[in-house]
Design a protein around this motif. Structure first.
Motif: not given
Length: 513
Positions: A41-45, A349-357, A27-36
């Motif tokens: 961030g808006l959802y988790n706020m 998972m998220y196409d976000s390797p810059e978040s790895a740190y 579910n998170r992977i699908v949502t992340a790919n659609i929303l970015g």
């Protein structure tokens, strides 16, 4: 018989937890790919607001229901069990309606002045259908758990995730043309649908079992339930203290982080995206093993309550050692694996390797998080929920102070938020452990504490060294799959050799019906 019931119920919850976590990650992977990251961030706020309201509407009643029902079942006191349900449903029903109205009235003001991103308004409004459904579901789950019947809880969790994952892509894609804020609200609507489906199942299961005629003389049970109400509140209010502190902290997190990042010089959209990376990408990965320890924790409350009533502290110690050892096994492996393979995991998972740190900052500390839930469950079972609340409050105060102090520094930014959350994990767990040690005489197994993390580190770092030559020749998904299987196999062999997996234990489990 108690041992069989405890282990069987826990295994049912672990199986359901594994299924729901897998479905949740899809579910998170699908949502992340659609929303970015920005949409997440808006959802988790908005999501911490939902958790806070649910905590306020439940008032800690699920724990109290579970505990009091567990005490009433051996006595076959159906009158008391009915009063427990009638009072709990009335309290949570009234509170859920009041807080739903309050949220609708204040959503616009909150979105503009607190989370500093007006686009969060629509996600906040999409929360409203979830509140009453979650309140009633929690009461029914607490009742079934008090009877040490974990199947309804397990099935309701699976049903909720299946409905969510079935609808999330439909809802977000349908609303995406109207703007990212509407798409984030669509993701929240899929949560509402899942919660509704879960409630329908629990109501059907309750009616099918026909345990208590709730509607018959409902108001008579309500009027005559004064002593039961006092018993419920005696357990519920201290128990809700810890949850309330945690929920308020989560509620304050996006507010503090957003304002702190603004002080550090980040624009609103950039701050929302960075918060989305931390709360939507990194933290769910760290929470992955908690489905195991949470399953034990749910079973621990009634089991510890029964043992404490019989003054059987040896049973309490055995239950807690089983739980902590299991959490140590799952947590050590996951913490090491997430640290070593952070970049490919975030990329795949998220196409976000810059978040790895961010993942690498928090992974080493996450092991403490996996111990925290079982320790808190034991404190609740021992009627030490008030102490657990003060421990959680102490950690929350320090966490919020560090969130502002660290995140507002331009050199740290969102990394400061990750560090503050990690400090909270360690501090609260150590405080809980100190109290449990005194109350139940718990002594840590030195062999387990030293050997299990060392075995996990050897397994993960070893498989990483073996796979390094193939980084350029194989896709990352193949590397991750191979690394997971290889490291897991090595880890299991090491544990088996050291005697942490025994045939007698598995025979006991396989013999259960």
């Amino acid at each position: 018989m108690q041992t069989r019931t405890f282990i069987k119920g826990t295994i049912i919850l672990i199986a359901a937890g594994l299924a729901t976590r897998i479905l949740g990650f899809i579910n998170r992977i699908v949502t992340a790919n659609i929303l970015g990251a920005e949409g997440i961030g808006l959802y988790n706020m908005a999501f911490p607001t939902l958790l806070l309201i649910i905590t306020l509407t439940q008032l800690g009643l699920p724990v109290a229901i579970s505990k009091l029902t567990a005490e009433a079942v051996p006595k076959k006191d159906t009158r008391k069990m009915k009063q427990i349900l009638v009072i709990s449903l009335t309290v949570t029903g009234v509170l859920s309606v009041l807080f739903t109205i309050l949220l609708v009235w204040s959503a616009s003001f909150f979105a503009e002045y607190f989370v500093t991103d007006e686009r969060a308004l629509y996600s906040l409004l999409a929360i409203t259908p979830i509140i009453p459904a979650a309140a009633v579901s929690a009461v029914l789950r607490g009742y079934f758990q008090g009877k040490q019947n974990m199947k309804p809880t397990a099935m309701s969790q699976v049903i909720e995730q299946i409905v969510r994952i079935s609808l999330v892509a439909v809802c977000t894609n349908a609303l995406l043309p109207y703007g990212l804020e509407f798409a984030a609200a669509g993701a929240m609507l899929s949560v509402a649908a899942g919660e509704g489906a879960s409630l329908l199942y629990l109501m059907r299961r309750f009616t099918y079992d026909k345990p208590l005629p709730l509607r018959r003389r409902f108001f008579h049970s309500l009027k005559s339930g004064g002593p039961v109400f006092q018993d419920l509140m005696t357990v519920a209010l201290p128990a809700t203290g810890s949850r309330l502190v945690g929920s308020v902290t989560l509620f304050m997190e996006p507010i503090i982080i957003a304002h702190s990042l603004a002080l550090a010089g980040y624009a609103t959209a950039a701050a929302t995206a960075q918060y989305g990376e931390l709360s939507g990408f990194v933290i769910p990965l760290l929470l992955l093993p908690t489905f195991i320890t949470h399953s034990f924790s749910v079973s621990l409350v009634p089991a510890v309550s029964e043992a404490a009533a019989a003054k059987d502290y040896g049973m309490i110690q055995r239950r807690l050692r089983q739980t902590l050892r299991t959490g140590l096994i799952a947590g050590s492996f996951c913490a090491c694996f997430l640290f070593v393979f952070a970049r490919p995991i975030m990329d795949v998972m998220y196409d976000s390797p810059e978040s790895a740190y961010l993942l690498q900052i928090m992974a080493p500390f996450s092991l403490f998080l996996y111990m925290q839930g079982p320790l808190q469950a034991v404190l609740q079972g021992l009627n030490l929920a008030r102490t657990a609340m003060f421990n959680t409050l102490s950690g929350a105060i320090i966490k919020m102070s560090l969130l502002f102090l660290f995140t507002s520094q331009p050199a740290l930014g969102i990394s400061g938020a990750a560090l503050a959350i990690a400090v909270n994990m360690v501090l609260v767990t150590l405080l809980h452990f100190r109290v449990v040690t005194k109350a139940a005489g718990l002594i840590l197994e030195g062999k387990a504490v030293l050997f299990i993390p060392a075995a996990a580190a050897c397994s993960v770092f070893g498989i990483n060294a073996l796979l390094t030559p193939f980084e350029q020749t194989h896709p990352q998904i193949i590397q991750l799959t191979t690394a997971t299987a290889g490291a897991g196999l090595i880890f299991a062999i090491l544990l088996w050799t050291a005697g942490f997996f025994k045939w007698s234990y598995w025979r006991k489990i396989s013999s259960m019906r």
